[in-house]
Design a protein around this motif. Structure first.
Motif, mmCIF file in Angstrom:
data_model
loop_
_atom_site.group_PDB
_atom_site.id
_atom_site.type_symbol
_atom_site.label_atom_id
_atom_site.label_comp_id
_atom_site.label_asym_id
_atom_site.label_seq_id
_atom_site.Cartn_x
_atom_site.Cartn_y
_atom_site.Cartn_z
ATOM 1 N N UNK A 106 0.845 -1.203 0.000
ATOM 2 C CA UNK A 106 0.000 0.000 0.000
ATOM 3 C C UNK A 106 0.876 1.247 0.000
ATOM 4 N N UNK A 107 1.895 1.270 0.853
ATOM 5 C CA UNK A 107 2.801 2.421 0.936
ATOM 6 C C UNK A 107 3.499 2.663 -0.393
ATOM 7 N N UNK A 108 3.978 1.627 -1.032
ATOM 8 C CA UNK A 108 4.672 1.774 -2.318
ATOM 9 C C UNK A 108 3.730 2.243 -3.421
ATOM 10 N N UNK A 109 2.477 1.769 -3.416
ATOM 11 C CA UNK A 109 1.506 2.235 -4.411
ATOM 12 C C UNK A 109 1.225 3.730 -4.231
ATOM 13 N N UNK A 110 1.070 4.172 -2.973
ATOM 14 C CA UNK A 110 0.840 5.593 -2.713
ATOM 15 C C UNK A 110 2.038 6.414 -3.163
ATOM 16 N N UNK A 111 3.232 5.934 -2.871
ATOM 17 C CA UNK A 111 4.458 6.620 -3.270
ATOM 18 C C UNK A 111 4.540 6.705 -4.794
ATOM 19 N N UNK A 112 4.193 5.646 -5.484
ATOM 20 C CA UNK A 112 4.208 5.638 -6.946
ATOM 21 C C UNK A 112 3.186 6.621 -7.503
ATOM 22 N N UNK A 113 2.003 6.658 -6.902
ATOM 23 C CA UNK A 113 0.981 7.610 -7.347
ATOM 24 C C UNK A 113 1.443 9.051 -7.181
ATOM 25 N N UNK A 114 2.084 9.374 -6.051
ATOM 26 C CA UNK A 114 2.609 10.729 -5.843
ATOM 27 C C UNK A 114 3.674 11.056 -6.873
ATOM 28 N N UNK A 115 4.555 10.092 -7.165
ATOM 29 C CA UNK A 115 5.613 10.322 -8.148
ATOM 30 C C UNK A 115 5.015 10.583 -9.529
ATOM 31 N N UNK A 116 3.992 9.822 -9.918
ATOM 32 C CA UNK A 116 3.338 10.055 -11.209
ATOM 33 C C UNK A 116 2.691 11.438 -11.236
ATOM 34 N N UNK A 117 2.065 11.833 -10.117
ATOM 35 C CA UNK A 117 1.453 13.160 -10.048
ATOM 36 C C UNK A 117 2.486 14.262 -10.174
ATOM 37 N N UNK A 118 3.620 14.122 -9.546
ATOM 38 C CA UNK A 118 4.672 15.125 -9.635
ATOM 39 C C UNK A 118 5.212 15.223 -11.054
ATOM 40 N N UNK A 119 5.366 14.098 -11.708
ATOM 41 C CA UNK A 119 5.847 14.103 -13.101
ATOM 42 C C UNK A 119 4.835 14.805 -13.994
ATOM 43 N N UNK A 120 3.571 14.486 -13.824
ATOM 44 C CA UNK A 120 2.511 15.109 -14.635
ATOM 45 C C UNK A 120 2.470 16.615 -14.382
ATOM 46 N N UNK A 121 2.562 17.012 -13.141
ATOM 47 C CA UNK A 121 2.535 18.442 -12.810
ATOM 48 C C UNK A 121 3.730 19.156 -13.411
ATOM 49 N N UNK A 122 4.889 18.540 -13.329
ATOM 50 C CA UNK A 122 6.100 19.156 -13.875
ATOM 51 C C UNK A 122 6.003 19.303 -15.386
ATOM 52 N N UNK A 123 5.393 18.380 -16.067
ATOM 53 C CA UNK A 123 5.298 18.430 -17.524
ATOM 54 C C UNK A 123 4.229 19.407 -18.005
ATOM 55 N N UNK A 124 3.035 19.332 -17.443
ATOM 56 C CA UNK A 124 1.895 20.007 -18.045
ATOM 57 C C UNK A 124 1.459 21.264 -17.301
ATOM 58 N N UNK A 125 1.518 21.278 -16.035
ATOM 59 C CA UNK A 125 1.038 22.412 -15.256
ATOM 60 C C UNK A 125 2.170 23.410 -15.027
ATOM 61 N N UNK A 126 3.340 22.946 -14.876
ATOM 62 C CA UNK A 126 4.473 23.794 -14.555
ATOM 63 C C UNK A 126 5.093 24.469 -15.755
ATOM 64 N N UNK A 127 4.365 24.671 -16.840
ATOM 65 C CA UNK A 127 4.895 25.378 -17.996
ATOM 66 C C UNK A 127 5.574 24.488 -19.010
ATOM 67 N N UNK A 128 5.469 23.233 -18.844
ATOM 68 C CA UNK A 128 6.048 22.320 -19.805
ATOM 69 C C UNK A 128 5.191 22.270 -21.057
#
Length: 166
Positions: A106-128
């Protein structure tokens, strides 16, 4: 005329046979104490008799087979059965390990979900760059192209006018 000495020869042969039988019985008893399977060759070697002579002694062969059967049966016994409390403890430990692994999963799945969210935010929301359109969809017409980039559903297929094709 010669004297009849056969009774001496018979007596000597009987004595040799009795000595061989006694040596074989002693060797069998001695080898049985070791508790290992005994072969006819091993018994013959220990008793200093021939294997062929042993095969003519049904009582010795029967004792040899009985010894080997009991030695095989003793070898099959692998140990003492685990106690109920020991089995319960092993089960408790297994359940505890399953709980630990489930929590880690469960902990690793949550960590993976946060990492995917950060990648998505960095690409699309953060001016990428904007998310790329899938090549199979067209934003202007909304038409979906056919397989391998072929014509879309709403386009007509025009015959080719190729002068080389006859």
């Amino acid at each position: 005329m010669r004297a009849d000495n056969t009774r001496h020869l018979v007596a000597a042969a009987e004595q040799r046979a009795a000595d061989a039988r006694a040596r074989a019985e002693w060797a069998l008893t001695d080898l049985q104490r070791a508790g290992r399977p005994i072969s006819v060759s091993g018994l013959a070697r220990a008793a200093e008799v021939s294997r062929s002579w042993l095969y003519t002694q049904p009582r010795l062969l029967e004792q040899l087979e009985d010894q080997n059967t009991s030695a095989r049966a003793a070898a099959r016994v692998t140990g003492v059965r685990a106690s109920d409390s020991s089995l319960r403890r092993r089960l408790e430990l297994a359940h505890q390990r399953v709980r630990q692994l489930t929590e880690e999963n469960v902990r690793l799945r949550e960590q993976l979900g946060r990492a995917h969210g950060q990648i998505r935010e960095a690409r699309y929301v953060g001016g990428g760059p904007e998310p790329e359109q899938h090549p199979a969809s067209s934003p202007a017409t909304g038409a979906v192209s056919g397989p391998a980039g072929g014509p879309s559903c709403d386009q007509s297929i025009e015959p080719r006018s190729d002068p080389t094709v006859g």
